[in-house]
Write a protein that holds these residues in place. Structure first.
Motif, PDB file in Angstrom:
ATOM      1  N   HIS A 225       0.829  -1.212   0.000  1.00 41.21           N
ATOM      2  CA  HIS A 225       0.000   0.000   0.000  1.00 41.21           C
ATOM      3  C   HIS A 225       0.862   1.261   0.000  1.00 41.21           C
ATOM      4  O   HIS A 225       2.010   1.238   0.443  1.00 41.21           O
ATOM      5  N   CYS A 226       0.256   2.310  -0.483  1.00 36.81           N
ATOM      6  CA  CYS A 226       0.927   3.615  -0.589  1.00 36.81           C
ATOM      7  C   CYS A 226       1.569   3.993   0.744  1.00 36.81           C
ATOM      8  O   CYS A 226       0.959   3.877   1.796  1.00 36.81           O
ATOM      9  N   ASN A 227       2.832   4.434   0.663  1.00 36.57           N
ATOM     10  CA  ASN A 227       3.567   4.796   1.882  1.00 36.57           C
ATOM     11  C   ASN A 227       2.942   5.971   2.615  1.00 36.57           C
ATOM     12  O   ASN A 227       3.010   6.063   3.832  1.00 36.57           O
ATOM     13  N   ARG A 228       2.323   6.885   1.867  1.00 45.20           N
ATOM     14  CA  ARG A 228       1.825   8.106   2.508  1.00 45.20           C
ATOM     15  C   ARG A 228       0.421   7.929   3.073  1.00 45.20           C
ATOM     16  O   ARG A 228       0.181   8.118   4.266  1.00 45.20           O
ATOM     17  N   CYS A 229      -0.552   7.514   2.219  1.00 43.59           N
ATOM     18  CA  CYS A 229      -1.934   7.428   2.709  1.00 43.59           C
ATOM     19  C   CYS A 229      -2.256   6.061   3.286  1.00 43.59           C
ATOM     20  O   CYS A 229      -3.190   5.914   4.081  1.00 43.59           O
ATOM     21  N   GLY A 230      -1.474   5.054   2.890  1.00 39.22           N
ATOM     22  CA  GLY A 230      -1.705   3.704   3.415  1.00 39.22           C
ATOM     23  C   GLY A 230      -2.997   3.085   2.937  1.00 39.22           C
ATOM     24  O   GLY A 230      -3.416   2.045   3.437  1.00 39.22           O
ATOM     25  N   VAL A 231      -3.642   3.710   1.981  1.00 33.67           N
ATOM     26  CA  VAL A 231      -4.955   3.237   1.531  1.00 33.67           C
ATOM     27  C   VAL A 231      -4.854   2.512   0.187  1.00 33.67           C
ATOM     28  O   VAL A 231      -5.329   1.396   0.025  1.00 33.67           O
ATOM     29  N   THR A 232      -4.187   3.189  -0.771  1.00 34.99           N
ATOM     30  CA  THR A 232      -4.182   2.666  -2.133  1.00 34.99           C
ATOM     31  C   THR A 232      -3.197   1.506  -2.279  1.00 34.99           C
ATOM     32  O   THR A 232      -2.047   1.602  -1.842  1.00 34.99           O
ATOM     33  N   GLU A 233      -3.657   0.431  -2.889  1.00 34.43           N
ATOM     34  CA  GLU A 233      -2.742  -0.655  -3.218  1.00 34.43           C
ATOM     35  C   GLU A 233      -2.012  -0.250  -4.502  1.00 34.43           C
ATOM     36  O   GLU A 233      -2.653   0.178  -5.469  1.00 34.43           O
ATOM     37  N   LYS A 279       2.098   7.496  -9.639  1.00 36.81           N
ATOM     38  CA  LYS A 279       1.641   8.122  -8.381  1.00 36.81           C
ATOM     39  C   LYS A 279       0.479   7.336  -7.791  1.00 36.81           C
ATOM     40  O   LYS A 279      -0.234   6.611  -8.504  1.00 36.81           O
ATOM     41  N   CYS A 280       0.264   7.547  -6.520  1.00 36.44           N
ATOM     42  CA  CYS A 280      -0.893   6.993  -5.821  1.00 36.44           C
ATOM     43  C   CYS A 280      -2.179   7.507  -6.497  1.00 36.44           C
ATOM     44  O   CYS A 280      -2.277   8.689  -6.848  1.00 36.44           O
ATOM     45  N   ALA A 281      -3.142   6.606  -6.662  1.00 35.74           N
ATOM     46  CA  ALA A 281      -4.366   6.967  -7.391  1.00 35.74           C
ATOM     47  C   ALA A 281      -5.305   7.813  -6.533  1.00 35.74           C
ATOM     48  O   ALA A 281      -6.253   8.419  -7.045  1.00 35.74           O
ATOM     49  N   ASP A 284      -6.362  12.960  -3.064  1.00 32.88           N
ATOM     50  CA  ASP A 284      -5.734  13.869  -2.095  1.00 32.88           C
ATOM     51  C   ASP A 284      -4.386  13.352  -1.592  1.00 32.88           C
ATOM     52  O   ASP A 284      -3.863  13.848  -0.599  1.00 32.88           O
ATOM     53  N   CYS A 285      -3.847  12.327  -2.288  1.00 34.95           N
ATOM     54  CA  CYS A 285      -2.527  11.808  -1.880  1.00 34.95           C
ATOM     55  C   CYS A 285      -1.501  12.063  -2.992  1.00 34.95           C
ATOM     56  O   CYS A 285      -0.634  12.918  -2.864  1.00 34.95           O
ATOM     57  N   ARG A 286      -1.618  11.339  -4.068  1.00 28.00           N
ATOM     58  CA  ARG A 286      -0.758  11.494  -5.253  1.00 28.00           C
ATOM     59  C   ARG A 286       0.737  11.373  -4.912  1.00 28.00           C
ATOM     60  O   ARG A 286       1.603  12.012  -5.525  1.00 28.00           O
TER      61      ARG A 286
HETATM   62 ZN   LIG Z   1      -1.447   7.369  -1.380  1.00 28.54          ZN
END
Ligand SMILES: [Zn+2]
Length: 313
Positions: A225-233, A279-281, A284-286
């Motif tokens: 999962h995304c390092n920043r938001c932890g949401v997006t795979e 980038k993360c999909a 508000d993260c990207r």
């Molecule tokens: Zn993200």
């Protein structure tokens, strides 16, 4: 005057009568300027007709070929002691004879020149000149321009250290390219196989290292999962495309110094750029999926772990 035999040459030291040998209508024989001393007792003639006068003792102690020849009983009326036709060109003959008598030789202009003199030195079994030329085989220019030929010569003479050095330099080549099939076909399989094995091992090991989830967690771990938001795979299709491009490049150039980037003004590969821009999909993260610097550093670390010389003792 009776024609001396080889056995008398060694003791009587006759001066060869080359004019007589070549016949009255033949052009006057020409002695090589460095091999014309009148006290030398033996004359060699090249294919071009140049004569080289040299002490038979020198030939006998430096060449297995001449040692054998001079030790053989000579038939009566043999002309061999007057002048010996060796059926060799002046170029390799002059250089080999210079080395035999301890004269300096010029720098080698090409690997082809070196190979010609090596061939004669091998035929005449002259360990001294062979040892001198052995050092020349790993000259940087030869290794850079003709690594496979250097490897072929080194293995032919069973010079293992030189073969290992040359094997490293072959890593710039794709040995499956048809342009190398001739030289590979002329080598013995015992020499070709270690080289093919080295290239294959590098490709296989590199693939394993590049697929490692420990080394490339973001790209290779399942459900990362995304390092920043932890949401997006993460969608790792870009990373997989970049890996495929790197595998292909390792086939083309197993040295691995051109992977992804970045020498001089060469731009990044499109597959690499796509990775660095992924980038993360989540709107508000990207966040960027991959750390370019860390990933490239890890790729270089993987390449540095690969074997770089043939595995021979
Ligand atoms: Zn993200």
């Amino acid at each position: 005057m009776a024609t001396p035999t080889l056995s008398t040459v060694r003791t009587v030291v006759p001066i060869p009568n080359v004019i007589h040998i070549r016949g009255s209508n033949a052009p006057a024989p020409v002695y090589h300027a460095l091999f014309s001393l009148s006290d030398a007792d033996f004359v060699i003639r090249s294919l071009q007709g140049t004569l080289y006068r040299i002490h038979s003792y020198t030939l006998r102690i430096t060449s297995g070929f001449f040692e054998s020849m001079f030790s053989l009983p000579q038939p009566k009326n043999s002309l061999i002691s007057d002048v010996l036709d060796v059926y060799e060109d002046d170029f390799p003959l002059e250089l080999l004879l210079k080395m035999i008598i301890g004269l300096p030789i010029p720098r080698w202009k090409s690997l082809c020149d070196l190979a010609r003199v090596l061939a004669l030195a091998e035929k005449w079994d002259t360990p001294g000149p062979l040892s001198i030329m052995r050092n020349a085989l790993t000259a940087p220019q030869f290794l850079h321009d003709h690594p496979l030929s250097c490897y072929s010569l080194a293995t032919h003479f069973d010079w293992k250290e030189e073969a290992k050095i040359a094997s490293t330099h072959t890593l710039t080549l794709n040995l499956s390219d048809p342009s190398y099939s001739l030289i590979l076909g002329e080598m013995s399989s015992k020499d070709v196989l270690p080289l093919l094995d080295l290239h294959q091992k590098r490709r296989n090991m590199f693939r394993e290292l590049l697929d490692s989830p420990e080394r490339f967690a973001a790209g290779n771990s399942s459900a990362y999962h995304c390092n920043r938001c932890g949401v997006t795979e993460l969608d790792n299709s870009m990373w997989r495309a970049f890996k495929r491009a790197m595998f292909l490049e390792m086939e083309r150039r197993p040295l691995g110094d051109t992977l992804g980037v970045m020498e001089g003004s060469t731009p990044d590969w499109p597959e690499a750029l796509a990775c660095w821009e992924a980038k993360c999909a989540k709107d508000d993260c990207r966040a960027l999926n991959y750390d370019r610097i860390a990933t490239l550093r890890q790729i270089r670390a993987c390449v540095s772990l690969l074997p770089s010389t043939i595995d021979i003792q």
